[in-house]
Design a protein around this motif. Structure first.
Motif, mmCIF file in Angstrom:
data_model
loop_
_atom_site.group_PDB
_atom_site.id
_atom_site.type_symbol
_atom_site.label_atom_id
_atom_site.label_comp_id
_atom_site.label_asym_id
_atom_site.label_seq_id
_atom_site.Cartn_x
_atom_site.Cartn_y
_atom_site.Cartn_z
ATOM 1 N N THR A 1 24.552 38.334 15.750
ATOM 2 C CA THR A 1 24.716 37.582 16.978
ATOM 3 C C THR A 1 26.154 36.643 17.015
ATOM 4 O O THR A 1 26.285 35.920 16.168
ATOM 5 C CB THR A 1 23.564 36.361 17.534
ATOM 6 O OG1 THR A 1 22.428 37.184 17.298
ATOM 7 C CG2 THR A 1 23.906 35.791 18.728
ATOM 8 N N GLN B 1 29.106 42.752 8.337
ATOM 9 C CA GLN B 1 28.732 41.699 9.001
ATOM 10 C C GLN B 1 27.882 40.907 8.046
ATOM 11 O O GLN B 1 27.134 40.021 8.234
ATOM 12 C CB GLN B 1 28.020 41.930 10.170
ATOM 13 C CG GLN B 1 29.132 42.277 11.226
ATOM 14 C CD GLN B 1 28.473 42.637 12.828
ATOM 15 O OE1 GLN B 1 29.439 42.635 13.493
ATOM 16 N NE2 GLN B 1 27.207 42.790 12.707
ATOM 17 N N ASP C 1 28.165 44.406 24.275
ATOM 18 C CA ASP C 1 28.870 43.544 23.169
ATOM 19 C C ASP C 1 30.298 43.431 23.508
ATOM 20 O O ASP C 1 30.923 43.379 22.384
ATOM 21 C CB ASP C 1 28.493 44.233 21.904
ATOM 22 C CG ASP C 1 28.809 45.958 21.920
ATOM 23 O OD1 ASP C 1 29.382 46.217 23.153
ATOM 24 O OD2 ASP C 1 28.625 46.787 21.066
ATOM 25 N N ALA D 1 26.058 49.860 13.886
ATOM 26 C CA ALA D 1 25.474 51.114 13.968
ATOM 27 C C ALA D 1 25.945 51.813 15.395
ATOM 28 O O ALA D 1 25.729 52.980 15.592
ATOM 29 C CB ALA D 1 23.974 51.288 13.884
ATOM 30 N N ASN D 2 26.359 50.572 16.399
ATOM 31 C CA ASN D 2 26.758 50.991 17.604
ATOM 32 C C ASN D 2 28.114 50.545 17.809
ATOM 33 O O ASN D 2 28.204 49.370 18.912
ATOM 34 C CB ASN D 2 25.715 50.862 18.621
ATOM 35 C CG ASN D 2 26.301 51.192 20.335
ATOM 36 O OD1 ASN D 2 27.029 52.330 20.220
ATOM 37 N ND2 ASN D 2 25.808 50.651 20.918
ATOM 38 N N VAL E 1 25.358 40.598 20.901
ATOM 39 C CA VAL E 1 24.888 41.047 19.543
ATOM 40 C C VAL E 1 25.865 42.060 19.153
ATOM 41 O O VAL E 1 26.047 43.179 19.920
ATOM 42 C CB VAL E 1 23.472 41.369 19.526
ATOM 43 C CG1 VAL E 1 23.063 42.132 18.483
ATOM 44 C CG2 VAL E 1 22.421 40.508 19.817
ATOM 45 N N SER E 2 26.352 41.990 18.034
ATOM 46 C CA SER E 2 27.293 43.151 17.406
ATOM 47 C C SER E 2 26.570 44.124 16.480
ATOM 48 O O SER E 2 25.927 43.374 15.636
ATOM 49 C CB SER E 2 28.498 42.350 16.664
ATOM 50 O OG SER E 2 29.391 43.526 15.849
ATOM 51 N N ASP E 3 26.500 45.350 16.665
ATOM 52 C CA ASP E 3 25.765 46.345 16.055
ATOM 53 C C ASP E 3 26.654 47.312 15.419
ATOM 54 O O ASP E 3 27.230 48.178 16.036
ATOM 55 C CB ASP E 3 24.723 47.089 16.599
ATOM 56 C CG ASP E 3 23.941 47.940 16.079
ATOM 57 O OD1 ASP E 3 24.062 48.008 14.954
ATOM 58 O OD2 ASP E 3 22.736 48.496 16.601
ATOM 59 N N ARG F 1 34.568 49.382 10.249
ATOM 60 C CA ARG F 1 33.254 48.583 10.573
ATOM 61 C C ARG F 1 33.416 47.524 9.531
ATOM 62 O O ARG F 1 33.357 47.655 8.216
ATOM 63 C CB ARG F 1 32.245 49.330 10.620
ATOM 64 C CG ARG F 1 31.986 50.310 11.701
ATOM 65 C CD ARG F 1 30.795 51.140 11.776
ATOM 66 N NE ARG F 1 30.374 51.897 10.687
ATOM 67 C CZ ARG F 1 29.540 51.808 9.708
ATOM 68 N NH1 ARG F 1 28.247 51.652 10.586
ATOM 69 N NH2 ARG F 1 29.018 52.659 8.630
ATOM 70 N N VAL G 1 24.620 45.239 9.109
ATOM 71 C CA VAL G 1 23.568 44.628 9.586
ATOM 72 C C VAL G 1 24.101 43.949 11.190
ATOM 73 O O VAL G 1 24.994 43.672 11.232
ATOM 74 C CB VAL G 1 23.059 43.413 9.056
ATOM 75 C CG1 VAL G 1 22.344 43.797 7.645
ATOM 76 C CG2 VAL G 1 24.065 42.263 8.615
ATOM 77 N N LYS G 2 22.836 43.737 12.018
ATOM 78 C CA LYS G 2 23.310 43.282 13.232
ATOM 79 C C LYS G 2 23.626 41.833 13.238
ATOM 80 O O LYS G 2 23.087 41.095 12.107
ATOM 81 C CB LYS G 2 22.051 43.408 14.341
ATOM 82 C CG LYS G 2 21.850 44.830 14.682
ATOM 83 C CD LYS G 2 20.847 44.755 15.689
ATOM 84 C CE LYS G 2 20.328 46.217 16.153
ATOM 85 N NZ LYS G 2 19.416 46.336 17.127
#
Length: 621
Positions: free
Chosen positions: A606, A588, A459, A424-425, A420-422, A585, A603-604
């Motif tokens: 997959t 997504q 990730d 926010a992190n 999962v690519s986030d 960033r 947004v996150k």
């Protein structure tokens, strides 16, 4: 090391370093230590009447007519002669040159407006661009500088490298040799501003602001306080259009234009000055670093373009295990990797100085070996008849579903690994806290830094081979192809090819490990790294959304390299979807202009990496 510091390292290493692209300064010589040069400042007229600030260093004790070595720069010229011979030109000065530095148009005391555009768009007798300014400068120098032999060379690193290269588009008859070093030709595809359309966020922030405000010697102050961790600062910034809206406020025109031109449109294409290169008529020595953290691709593309029309064999390229401009340093480390060879000294003494000596002085044999590489891993000089080198075999290294790497195609080609690519992190591009670009020493060698700091993030996918049973030599263009999908409508994938050093690479340190700053045992040494942005898989010119969860091919160029993976080492490939904040960033979620994405667009997603994913290596048998 910022762009100014690279200029200093490339030509006047005895001068003091500065933290931002401010005016170059040379400490005046004292009575006890007289300068080896005389000093003169002149204003050189251009065809439109503008005059450019120009400094001339003439070597003392050299008789007869001498050739001229010219360097054009936006960073400021020296204001005095150096107190002693700079190490970085000492081999050149064994033959003797009149050294000339010139501030580019609109910089410091030079008349006119400074344009970062690379477009060669001069029209009419009074039309000007960087190629005409170089032509007019060479013309004035050979006619007005006393006791010159009528031959001019140009050289420089980074912006001065580009300024040298662009002179080849309209070369003056007196221009007899050029060495563009870490130059560039396309700011959208790669180098300072982008990586295949993905913005180089933290670096362009520091570089562009200081460059377009450098008459005042200004660094970007990050809103009044430089951050301890630029990762946190850029994360809080939000969409990168906020950088102009909240901080730059129109003071960095190149950045403002970039925000309004996210795609590869005519704004960028017309700046691809290499399209105006014709037959190669001037001997040219290109120089690149395999770990150049600022301008990694341009040199190779300029060489490639000139090579297409080089019937007389005047086009040469040199590369080695160097960061941006470090081929003009006396050291020999690649970050923490120590190999014991002074490759920079050998380049300056054995390649650069003989090149100019032959073409400008008529001394020595004509340089041979079209491609000279200081090969990493073996730490030896290699010479090739052309580049890419002949005699290699394209060999696929497959990413297996169990996390291994092998040269055998996977039996379970339909299997995938996911994470999962986030946004926010995001995955940091180097260990945190991440200092600002300048004057950070971490910045210089981040592309050679140990990748264990992200190896076990959830990730980041890592694929590792068995220990090699024999040396594996890779010479030429490396490329990756991921068969991958995302649950979003836009995404990035970053691919890293890594040389994993054995656990017994060096003797165990005495005492506690904490007494030592770094052990190279098990070091994950990155050889090649690059990013691709999903919106540009179909076309660089027009961004298009991805189809969620559809596996498609992601071609990821990994540039030219010459490296030996030694027996007992392992190969590793890491895959991730952020590289922050060196790359902005990806939200997504597809939006027309990625730089103006709203906070809710982040947004996150997959990410899935599937069978058929591979890295193609040019293997020397």
């Amino acid at each position: 090391m910022n762009k100014l510091m690279i200029v200093l390292a490339a030509s006047v290493a005895a001068l003091p370093m500065a933290a931002a692209p401010a005016r170059q300064q040379a400490a005046p010589a004292t009575a006890a230590e007289e300068s080896p040069f005389t000093f003169e400042e002149v204003m050189v007229p251009m065809r439109d009447g503008a005059k450019l600030q120009t400094v001339i260093w003439r070597p003392k004790g050299k008789t007869g007519k001498l050739p001229i070595l010219l360097q054009r720069t936006p960073y400021g010229v020296p204001d005095a002669a150096p107190p002693k011979m700079p190490n970085t030109i000492r081999f050149l000065q064994e033959d003797g040159y009149i050294i000339v530095f010139q501030n580019m148009r609109g910089q410091f005391k030079s008349d006119g407006d400074f344009r970062m555009s690379m477009a060669l768009d001069a029209k009419g007798k009074k039309g000007v661009d960087e190629a005409t300014d170089a032509y007019d400068t060479v013309d004035w120098l050979v006619k007005n500088v006393a006791d010159n032999n009528g031959k001019v060379g140009m050289w420089g690193v980074s912006y001065p490298g580009y300024a040298s290269a662009v002179a080849l588009a309209r070369p003056h008859p007196a221009l007899k040799a050029v060495s563009p070093q870490a130059a560039w030709n396309d700011w959208w595809i790669n180098d300072d501003l982008h990586r295949y359309g993905a913005a180089r966020l933290s670096y362009l922030t520091d570089w562009l602001f200081s460059l377009q405000n450098n008459d005042q010697g200004n660094d970007f102050d990050y809103g009044g306080k430089a951050p301890v961790d630029s990762y946190e600062w850029f994360l809080k910034l939000g969409p990168i259009a906020n950088l102009d809206k909240l901080y730059f406020k129109g003071t960095v025109p190149q950045f403002t234009a970039m925000i309004e031109h996210p795609d590869y449109d005519d704004f960028w294409k017309r700046q691809r000055w290499t399209e105006q290169l014709g037959r190669t008529t001037v001997p040219t020595l290109h120089v690149a670093g395999f770990w150049d953290q600022e301008d990694p691709l341009g040199t190779w593309k300029i060489y490639e373009k000139m090579e297409a029309q080089d019937p007389d064999g005047l086009n040469m390229i040199v590369a080695g295990p160097w960061a941006h401009g470090t081929w003009h340093s006396m050291g020999y480390d690649v970050g923490y990797i120590k190999h014991g060879k002074e490759s920079g000294t050998e380049f300056m003494r054995d390649i650069e100085a003989p090149f100019f000596a032959h073409w400008l002085h008529g001394k020595g044999a004509r340089p041979t070996g079209e491609a000279r590489m200081f090969q990493s891993g073996s730490w030896e000089w290699k010479s090739y008849p052309k580049w890419p080198a002949p005699g290699t075999t394209a060999t696929n290294l497959y990413l297996q579903s169990d996390g291994t790497l092998s040269f055998t195609p996977p039996a379970d080609a339909g299997q995938c690994r996911e994470y999962v690519s986030d946004p926010a992190n995001p995955v940091p591009f180097r260990e945190r806290p991440i200092s600002r670009t300048y004057p950070s020493q971490e910045w210089r060698w981040w592309e050679a830094a140990d990748q264990r700091f992200v190896d076990h993030r959830p990730d980041v996918l890592s694929y590792v081979s068995a220990p090699l049973e024999a040396d594996l030599t890779v010479t030429g263009e490396i490329a990756a192809k991921l068969m991958a999908s995302t649950s979003g409508t836009d995404s990035d994938f970053v691919v890293k090819l890594i040389d994993v050093l054995p656990d017994d690479y060096e003797p165990a340190p005495k005492g506690a490990l904490g007494d030592y700053p770094r052990t190279l045992n098990g070091y994950q040494f990155p050889i090649a790294m690059e990013v691709r942005r999903g919106r540009y898989l179909q076309s660089f010119e027009k961004a298009t959304p991805l189809t969620p969860n559809q596996v498609v091919a992601w071609d990821v160029p990994l540039r030219s390299h010459d490296h030996v993976f030694k027996k007992g080492h392992r190969l590793m490939v890491q895959v991730q979807s952020s590289w922050f904040p060196v790359v902005d960033r990806n939200p997504q979620k597809f939006v027309p202009n990625i730089y103006k994405a709203a906070p809710e667009d982040f947004v996150k997603a997959t990410q899935r990496v599937c069978g058929g994913s591979l890295v193609t290596l040019p293997v020397v048998k």
